[in-house]
Design an enzyme around this catalytic site. Structure first.
Site, PDB file in Angstrom:
ATOM      1  N   GLU A  33     -34.187 -68.930  53.485  1.00  8.46           N
ATOM      2  CA  GLU A  33     -33.826 -69.810  54.045  1.00  8.46           C
ATOM      3  C   GLU A  33     -32.998 -70.624  54.954  1.00  8.46           C
ATOM      4  O   GLU A  33     -32.412 -70.696  55.928  1.00  8.46           O
ATOM      5  CB  GLU A  33     -33.930 -71.095  52.907  1.00  8.46           C
ATOM      6  CG  GLU A  33     -35.007 -71.080  52.308  1.00  8.46           C
ATOM      7  CD  GLU A  33     -36.567 -71.406  53.067  1.00  8.46           C
ATOM      8  OE1 GLU A  33     -36.225 -71.731  54.526  1.00  8.46           O
ATOM      9  OE2 GLU A  33     -37.633 -71.012  52.551  1.00  8.46           O
ATOM     10  N   TYR A 116     -33.534 -80.000  53.431  1.00 13.76           N
ATOM     11  CA  TYR A 116     -34.707 -79.093  53.963  1.00 13.76           C
ATOM     12  C   TYR A 116     -35.062 -78.152  52.727  1.00 13.76           C
ATOM     13  O   TYR A 116     -35.679 -77.866  52.189  1.00 13.76           O
ATOM     14  CB  TYR A 116     -34.686 -78.406  55.176  1.00 13.76           C
ATOM     15  CG  TYR A 116     -35.747 -77.132  55.583  1.00 13.76           C
ATOM     16  CD1 TYR A 116     -37.100 -76.954  55.018  1.00 13.76           C
ATOM     17  CD2 TYR A 116     -35.073 -76.074  55.788  1.00 13.76           C
ATOM     18  CE1 TYR A 116     -37.664 -76.326  55.209  1.00 13.76           C
ATOM     19  CE2 TYR A 116     -35.989 -75.041  55.323  1.00 13.76           C
ATOM     20  CZ  TYR A 116     -37.186 -75.235  54.956  1.00 13.76           C
ATOM     21  OH  TYR A 116     -38.004 -73.727  55.151  1.00 13.76           O
ATOM     22  N   ASP A 134     -39.418 -79.366  58.300  1.00 15.61           N
ATOM     23  CA  ASP A 134     -38.582 -78.826  59.459  1.00 15.61           C
ATOM     24  C   ASP A 134     -39.487 -79.039  60.506  1.00 15.61           C
ATOM     25  O   ASP A 134     -40.185 -79.814  60.846  1.00 15.61           O
ATOM     26  CB  ASP A 134     -38.796 -77.219  59.148  1.00 15.61           C
ATOM     27  CG  ASP A 134     -40.241 -76.354  59.536  1.00 15.61           C
ATOM     28  OD1 ASP A 134     -41.324 -76.821  59.577  1.00 15.61           O
ATOM     29  OD2 ASP A 134     -40.254 -75.193  59.335  1.00 15.61           O
TER      30      ASP A 134
END
Length: 345
Positions: A33, A116, A134
């Site tokens: 991520e 996020y 996102d």
DNA sequence: AATACGGGGGA
DNA sequence: TCCCCAGTATT
């Protein structure tokens, strides 16, 4: 079928096989991520594989020198991500015994982990119904619901987050979150989305109203800035000089040749009389030569760096110099890496 | 609320 | 060229 059912069904039929989709290990999810922040999957993938191999556990990452991590990160951009990655790895390894926090709220406290990423890890690794928003999700929701609130306004950020929170499949948050992102990336893509074969096309507001190519709305600002860099390749037979960038600016903690930044293109006489040049060369005899006739323009998102490389050849030993062969081992910006590859010490 | 922070890919 | 990308931190 509900919105979330359509998304998760689509996901199971269309998802790409990616290495971080074979695990729920929070370390791997976190690593992927961070790397994918503002980064296309195709661009991040080779870096993920390198890191997974070099640092199989968070302890391996925590024990590595920052410089080594930056070297592996070289070329991926947004280097603060790599520095924060290292910082957080040390925190997890040494203060939390290798255990990642398991909730959105606690994950959010980690350096480099924002809204996020905390949601992504919480949902994928710990099945928490935390909605991810996102760039893909903004696009899907703005189009499907016909929302023209700017996605990067305070109001928009709050609105889309709430909307995603209402839509998320609370039983399968991991599949829904990854599904809606994948859907936005592949089906509801920015240019020429595949509306004719879209499972949501019968109720998509943007499609109905022919607004697909106008949504989402984004406030754009920040205009282009021009900067002028003069790099001095101070060298003798064996050595050259490299400095680490310390200031809060682009490429923090990466290495580069001695730099003279100016507000315009400099001539040879400007270089020779420049205090930085004098400091490096002193009273020693030197030979100065412009390496590239036309400035190399290195383009970043919001600035163009007009670059001239100057070779400064000396006879004497260079104080603080390093063997030329070792230059390739340092983490450097792509601008410098390109030069080093072409120049070949 | 705005700005800084990389680099690459697609049209 | 311009826009966008599995955003975050700082001002």
């Amino acid at each position: 079928m509900t919105f979330s059912e359509i998304i998760t069904d689509w996901y199971h039929q269309n998802k790409r096989e990616l290495p971080w989709r074979k695990t729920t290990d929070p370390y791997r999810i976190w690593l992927s991520e961070i790397m994918l922040q503002q980064t296309r999957v195709d661009q991040g993938l080779p870096y993920y594989l390198k890191f997974e191999k070099a640092y199989p556990t968070v302890f391996d990452l925590a024990h590595a020198p920052e410089e080594e991590i930056l070297k592996l990160w070289q070329g991926l951009g947004y280097y603060s991500r790599a520095r924060n990655l290292h910082y957080t790895a040390k925190e997890i390894a040494f203060e939390r015994n290798g255990q990642f926090p398991s909730t959105y709220k606690e994950l959010l406290k980690l350096k480099g982990v924002g809204d996020y990423t905390a949601s992504a890890i919480a949902s994928i690794s710990f099945n928490e119904a935390a909605p991810v928003v996102d760039g893909n999700v903004y696009r899907v929701l703005a189009r499907f619901f016909g929302v023209d609130t700017p996605i990067n306004s305070t109001k928009g950020i709050k609105y889309f987050k709430q909307l995603a929170g209402e839509l998320i499949d609370r039983d399968k948050p991991a599949a829904f979150n990854q599904g809606i992102m994948e859907f936005g990336s592949i089906q509801c893509r920015p240019k020429s989305p595949k509306c004719s074969e879209c499972p949501l096309n019968s109720s998509c507001v943007a499609l109905r109203d022919q607004l697909v190519d106008q949504l989402p709305v984004k406030i754009k600002n920040t205009r282009l800035k021009h900067r002028y860099f003069n790099y001095l390749i101070v060298q003798n037979e064996q050595e050259t000089l490299l400095f680490q960038r310390k200031k809060k600016d682009i490429w923090q903690h990466l290495y580069e040749f001695p730099l003279i930044e100016s507000d315009k293109i400099l001539e040879e006489k400007d270089i020779i009389q420049h205090p930085e040049f004098r400091k490096l060369v002193g009273k020693n005899p030197f030979e100065l030569s412009r390496y590239n006739k036309e400035a190399v323009i290195h383009k970043l998102s919001h600035q163009h760096i007009h670059t001239t490389f100057w070779t400064v050849t000396l006879e004497d030993h260079i104080k603080g110099g390093i063997p030329k062969a070792e230059v390739k081992a340092y983490p450097v910006p792509v601008l410098i890496a390109n030069f080093v590859r072409e120049y070949e010490f």
